[in-house]
Design a protein around this motif. Structure first.
Motif, PDB file in Angstrom:
ATOM      1  N   TYR A  15      34.369  27.511  19.990  1.00  0.00           N
ATOM      2  CA  TYR A  15      32.917  27.590  19.766  1.00  0.00           C
ATOM      3  C   TYR A  15      32.204  26.887  20.908  1.00  0.00           C
ATOM      4  N   ASP A  16      31.481  27.635  21.722  1.00  0.00           N
ATOM      5  CA  ASP A  16      30.745  27.033  22.824  1.00  0.00           C
ATOM      6  C   ASP A  16      29.519  26.296  22.297  1.00  0.00           C
ATOM      7  N   GLU A  17      29.230  25.189  22.914  1.00  0.00           N
ATOM      8  CA  GLU A  17      28.077  24.292  22.666  1.00  0.00           C
ATOM      9  C   GLU A  17      28.365  23.248  21.586  1.00  0.00           C
ATOM     10  N   GLY A  18      29.155  23.556  20.574  1.00  0.00           N
ATOM     11  CA  GLY A  18      29.496  22.544  19.568  1.00  0.00           C
ATOM     12  C   GLY A  18      28.330  22.177  18.665  1.00  0.00           C
ATOM     13  N   CYS A  80      35.359  20.614  28.155  1.00  0.00           N
ATOM     14  CA  CYS A  80      34.119  20.258  28.834  1.00  0.00           C
ATOM     15  C   CYS A  80      33.412  21.541  29.265  1.00  0.00           C
ATOM     16  N   HIS A  81      32.165  21.697  28.841  1.00  0.00           N
ATOM     17  CA  HIS A  81      31.383  22.906  29.109  1.00  0.00           C
ATOM     18  C   HIS A  81      30.310  22.593  30.154  1.00  0.00           C
ATOM     19  N   SER A  82      30.722  21.819  31.187  1.00  0.00           N
ATOM     20  CA  SER A  82      29.892  21.364  32.309  1.00  0.00           C
ATOM     21  C   SER A  82      28.989  20.201  31.911  1.00  0.00           C
ATOM     22  N   THR A  84      25.451  20.110  32.481  1.00  0.00           N
ATOM     23  CA  THR A  84      24.108  20.509  32.010  1.00  0.00           C
ATOM     24  C   THR A  84      24.018  21.967  31.576  1.00  0.00           C
ATOM     25  N   HIS A  85      25.117  22.700  31.650  1.00  0.00           N
ATOM     26  CA  HIS A  85      25.148  24.134  31.347  1.00  0.00           C
ATOM     27  C   HIS A  85      24.502  24.966  32.458  1.00  0.00           C
ATOM     28  N   ALA A  86      24.336  24.377  33.649  1.00  0.00           N
ATOM     29  CA  ALA A  86      23.860  25.157  34.798  1.00  0.00           C
ATOM     30  C   ALA A  86      25.016  26.020  35.292  1.00  0.00           C
TER      31      ALA A  86
HETATM   32 ZN   LIG Z   1      27.572  27.888  26.769  1.00  0.00          ZN
END
Ligand SMILES: [Zn+2]
Length: 254
Positions: A15-18, A80-82, A84-86
């Motif tokens: 699940y992206d973002e959590g 880890c999804h970066s 800042t999501h940039a």
């Molecule tokens: Zn995302």
């Protein structure tokens, strides 16, 4: 060729973002079917409302450190999804990929060895280039494919478990997606979703409903039976890397 515990193929979901709502809507279904989950977290936004203007999930509350730890206690994993999501590129990779891992590990006080490319696959080449210096063992993409035992852990495909594809497809939800391919090639499905909701998905091209999620798990279990390994993605990567190290050792010994 079998996977851990002699299993023939593997099923995972991320699940992206959590989003914190996962606790309310997804976790009970995970418990019911015995499937471990996984959340991809933006390193600078733990336990606060999401701050990614323009995102369908902007302003939604993100899981706190305590909530993440209790999920990990019951077998869930994190990536880890970066920072800042940039979109990741060669100019910001040091910050978005390398420093992001350090910040997330310090915030959660636990190791994080998987990166999840934010946005689309355009950020993958730069993330790939910085993976070693950052210390990641694997990278999740959104290439829609089944991973095989020969897969490059730094380029893992994920299967979108979404209510509907964008126009012009308007595809119906498919609980069987890639299952037979995974069985035939002895592969590994990693489903990809954000925050399943009852009745209506937050975004039909990025999510499914809780009913569809349950239908997916039930189908995986019914068809997979004893042959499917329901696994957290980092554990599968560890298994793959250990197997490869063993077979490299055997080759040198010969
Ligand atoms: Zn995302």
């Amino acid at each position: 060729m079998t996977w851990k515990h002699g299993k023939k193929w593997v099923y995972s979901i991320t699940y992206d973002e959590g989003c914190a709502l996962l606790l309310e809507h997804a976790l009970p279904i995970h418990r019911k079917y015995g499937v471990p989950g996984h959340v991809a977290l933006v390193a600078s936004q733990i336990g606060v409302p999401r701050n990614v203007p323009g995102s369908s999930y902007d302003h939604m509350m993100i899981l706190s450190k305590t909530q993440i730890h209790s999920l990990v206690q019951e077998g869930w994993g994190v990536s880890c999804h970066s920072m800042t999501h940039a979109g990741v590129n060669l100019n910001n990779a040091e910050y978005e990929v390398v420093q992001a891992r350090r910040v997330l590990e310090e915030t959660l006080e636990m190791p994080v060895t998987m990166f999840c490319v934010p946005g689309d696959n355009n950020g993958h080449p730069a993330a790939y280039k910085y993976a070693a210096v950052a210390g990641y063992k694997s990278i999740l993409t959104i290439y829609d494919e089944v991973n095989t035992k020969d897969a490059d852990p730094l380029c893992l495909g994920r299967v979108p478990l979404h209510t509907e594809f964008p126009p012009p497809f308007f595809s119906a939800f498919d609980p069987y997606k890639r299952i037979h391919q995974a069985m035939d090639v002895g592969g590994w499905i990693v489903d990809y979703c954000h925050c399943p909701m009852p009745d209506k998905p937050i975004h039909p091209h990025k999510d499914c409903t809780t009913k569809e999620l349950e239908e997916r798990f039930a189908t995986i279990k019914r068809i997979g039976g004893d042959e499917v390994w329901l696994a957290e993605p980092s554990e599968v990567v560890e298994f793959l890397l250990t197997e490869r190290a063993k077979s490299a050792e055997q080759k040198t010994a010969r």
